[in-house]
Design an enzyme around this catalytic site. Structure first.
Site, PDB file in Angstrom:
ATOM      1  N   SER A  14       0.298   1.130  38.846  1.00  0.00           N
ATOM      2  CA  SER A  14      -0.357   1.022  40.183  1.00  0.00           C
ATOM      3  C   SER A  14      -0.139   2.421  40.964  1.00  0.00           C
ATOM      4  O   SER A  14       0.850   2.923  40.570  1.00  0.00           O
ATOM      5  CB  SER A  14       0.507  -0.215  41.191  1.00  0.00           C
ATOM      6  N   ARG A  16      -0.334   4.193  45.019  1.00  0.00           N
ATOM      7  CA  ARG A  16      -0.197   3.765  46.475  1.00  0.00           C
ATOM      8  C   ARG A  16       0.096   5.217  47.366  1.00  0.00           C
ATOM      9  O   ARG A  16       0.658   6.314  46.805  1.00  0.00           O
ATOM     10  CB  ARG A  16       0.942   2.952  46.769  1.00  0.00           C
ATOM     11  N   ASP A 241       8.014  11.093  39.052  1.00  0.00           N
ATOM     12  CA  ASP A 241       8.337  10.171  40.037  1.00  0.00           C
ATOM     13  C   ASP A 241       9.894   9.738  39.758  1.00  0.00           C
ATOM     14  O   ASP A 241      10.537   9.486  40.821  1.00  0.00           O
ATOM     15  CB  ASP A 241       7.617   8.853  39.575  1.00  0.00           C
ATOM     16  N   THR A 263       8.230   0.187  35.849  1.00  0.00           N
ATOM     17  CA  THR A 263       7.545  -0.117  34.391  1.00  0.00           C
ATOM     18  C   THR A 263       8.889   0.231  33.343  1.00  0.00           C
ATOM     19  O   THR A 263       8.899  -0.313  32.204  1.00  0.00           O
ATOM     20  CB  THR A 263       6.381   0.797  34.371  1.00  0.00           C
ATOM     21  N   ASN A 300      15.353   6.729  28.594  1.00  0.00           N
ATOM     22  CA  ASN A 300      14.539   5.778  28.860  1.00  0.00           C
ATOM     23  C   ASN A 300      14.886   4.256  28.217  1.00  0.00           C
ATOM     24  O   ASN A 300      14.954   4.131  27.128  1.00  0.00           O
ATOM     25  CB  ASN A 300      13.109   6.159  28.408  1.00  0.00           C
TER      26      ASN A 300
END
Length: 500
Positions: A14, A16, A241, A263, A300
């Site tokens: 997503s 934003r 991010d 995620t 990760n």
């Protein structure tokens, strides 16, 4: 007087746009102005990003941010863009996409790392780039690239591609560049040896199409877009991010670990220098660059992707009666005893790509001699217990490999709202867990902009103090759950017992 900035925060599922206002008291407040869901788009057997949707969300959200500021007698001063890592777009001579950007979960890179290692060893690559080996690393994507290179003038990573839409400029922000495998992590510059290897072996003209590197906090210039009229300056932030999220970790000191939970779960430590030892490579830790010259030493972990993909599968089966909504499932799972539904290795490659996630989890359980699960509630319990177990092992490895000690774990991002996961993480690690802020990525984005343009000042420690003063945090402690270290040790052993 308020200082206003807009963060374009595009996650893997997503996107934003958030408006950040720094008040006279120095506190930061947030307002979400646009949000869109996006997914991988199958096209001719490949997975691509829906770049028009990403762009539309960004432009509409920024227009709304500028309008909000003007309506309140203020001016939008800055814009910053962050996204996930490794993926890129290829531009032609007219500045248009030569092909839709590929999704990192696409299968085109299967087997590519092995081909690359025929020419350069994994150890040599790691010593140069410091990046953990994952078959979707940019380096491997470039070897698998199908677009004719004679059509390409620029390669831009996803945040730089969105910035290009806003400004027409071409640059590569350093924190995202560090995820590619193309960087010399010691020198913080493109690796000439790696670029030459790409050119001579696979005909990839990386040195011709890559753009100059810029550090977080670089002011890139004004907006130049037909549908967006604003006086705001565009600033290069920690455009990966996780770099922005870690910049917003509300820590008082250096002895902390972080889990940027979304995620993916990015689990690690903040260091002054990369760790490039062979033992670090064997453990598959990565050295990504952060804000203010820091290194994000992390691994990760598959993250909430596994849970979200289960929910998608159940919806497609027609089980959309509310019993498989996230909140009802979490509430029901919390009543099941911890570690009673088995555990799986959430980093197993079988869980990477879209598909029948419940079936894959059941297969992993039976492969290690554990009973299969069929109830969505039990599978949710299994996933959350397994995530906490993965966090435990990852943080212990990180501390062993770096010689660091940790006294607190900070969970930021969407997963910080998952109370059950936070409680489990505190129990599994034996450390207090500080949860929040939820919007850490956007906050870190905004802080770097604001400092670059003079609205706030100071070191990374000072920026984090703003976060701590501005947002509500919640602390969870190991004793909140009646489990012992032996319980977690026994759960970990289940992952190493093959079913005969």
């Amino acid at each position: 007087m308020h200082h206003c900035f807009a963060a374009v925060d595009m996650g893997a599922t997503s996107g934003r746009v958030l408006l950040g206002r720094f008040g006279p008291d120095g506190h930061l407040t947030l307002e979400e102005l646009a949000r869109s869901r996006h997914a991988s788009l199958p096209r001719r057997g490949a997975l691509h990003w829906d770049f028009p949707t990403l762009t539309r969300c960004m432009v509409q959200g920024l227009a709304s941010a500028d309008h909000h500021c003007r309506a309140n007698g203020a001016q939008l001063e800055g814009i910053g863009v962050d996204t996930w890592g490794v993926d890129y777009g290829l531009l032609d001579a007219a500045g248009n996409l030569a092909a839709p950007p590929r999704h990192y979960r696409d299968t085109r890179t299967v087997g590519i790392p092995e081909r690359v290692h025929e020419r350069i060893s994994a150890a040599a690559l790691y010593e140069r780039s410091g990046i953990q080996e994952q078959d979707f690393n940019t380096l491997f994507q470039l070897v698998a690239e199908e677009t004719p290179w004679e059509q390409v003038t620029h390669l831009l990573l996803m945040p730089d591609l969105l910035t290009h839409v806003l400004t027409g400029t071409h640059q590569t922000e350093l924190t995202n560049a560090s995820t590619t495998g193309l960087l010399d992590v010691r020198e913080r510059s493109w690796s000439g040896e790696t670029l030459e290897l790409l050119q001579t072996t696979w005909g990839v003209p990386a040195s011709n199409v890559l753009s100059p590197l810029v550090a977080p906090g670089t002011v890139l210039g004004p907006v130049d877009h037909d549908e967006l009229r604003t006086a705001a300056s565009v600033v290069a932030v920690g455009s990966h991010d996780t770099a922005s999220a870690v910049a917003a970790v509300p820590s008082d000191g250096e002895d902390f670990a972080y889990i940027s939970s979304g995620t993916w779960s990015l689990v690690g430590l903040e260091l002054p220098h990369p760790v490039l030892s062979e033992t670090s490579r064997d453990a598959n830790f990565t050295n990504e660059l952060g804000v203010d010259g820091t290194v994000r030493y992390l691994k990760n972990v598959m993250g909430l992707w596994v849970l979200n993909e289960c929910l998608r599968s159940w919806r497609e089966e027609g089980r959309g009666d509310g019993s498989v909504g996230l909140q009802p499932l979490l509430a029901a799972a919390s009543s099941i005893p911890a570690l009673s539904c088995g555990v799986v290795d959430v980093n197993d490659p079988a869980l990477l790509r879209p598909g029948d996630m419940p079936g894959r989890l059941t297969a992993l359980l039976t492969a290690t001699g554990q009973p299969p699960l069929h109830s969505p509630v039990e599978l949710v319990r299994c996933v959350l217990d397994s995530l906490a177990l993965a966090y435990r092992s990852t943080l212990r490895q990180a501390c062993e490999l770096t010689g660091r000690t940790v006294n607190t774990v900070h969970i930021v991002g969407g997963g910080s709202q998952n109370e059950l996961l936070c409680i489990l993480t505190a129990s599994a690690t034996g450390l207090p867990v500080v949860a929040g802020p939820v919007e850490a990525t956007a906050i870190g984005n905004l802080l770097v902009q604001a400092r670059a343009l003079g609205a706030v000042h100071g070191t990374l420690h000072d920026l984090r103090a703003i976060v701590k003063a501005s947002f509500t945090l919640k602390t969870y402690r190991p004793e909140d759950l009646d489990l012992t270290e032996t319980d977690w040790d026994e759960a970990a052993e289940k992952l190493h017992v093959a079913h005969v």
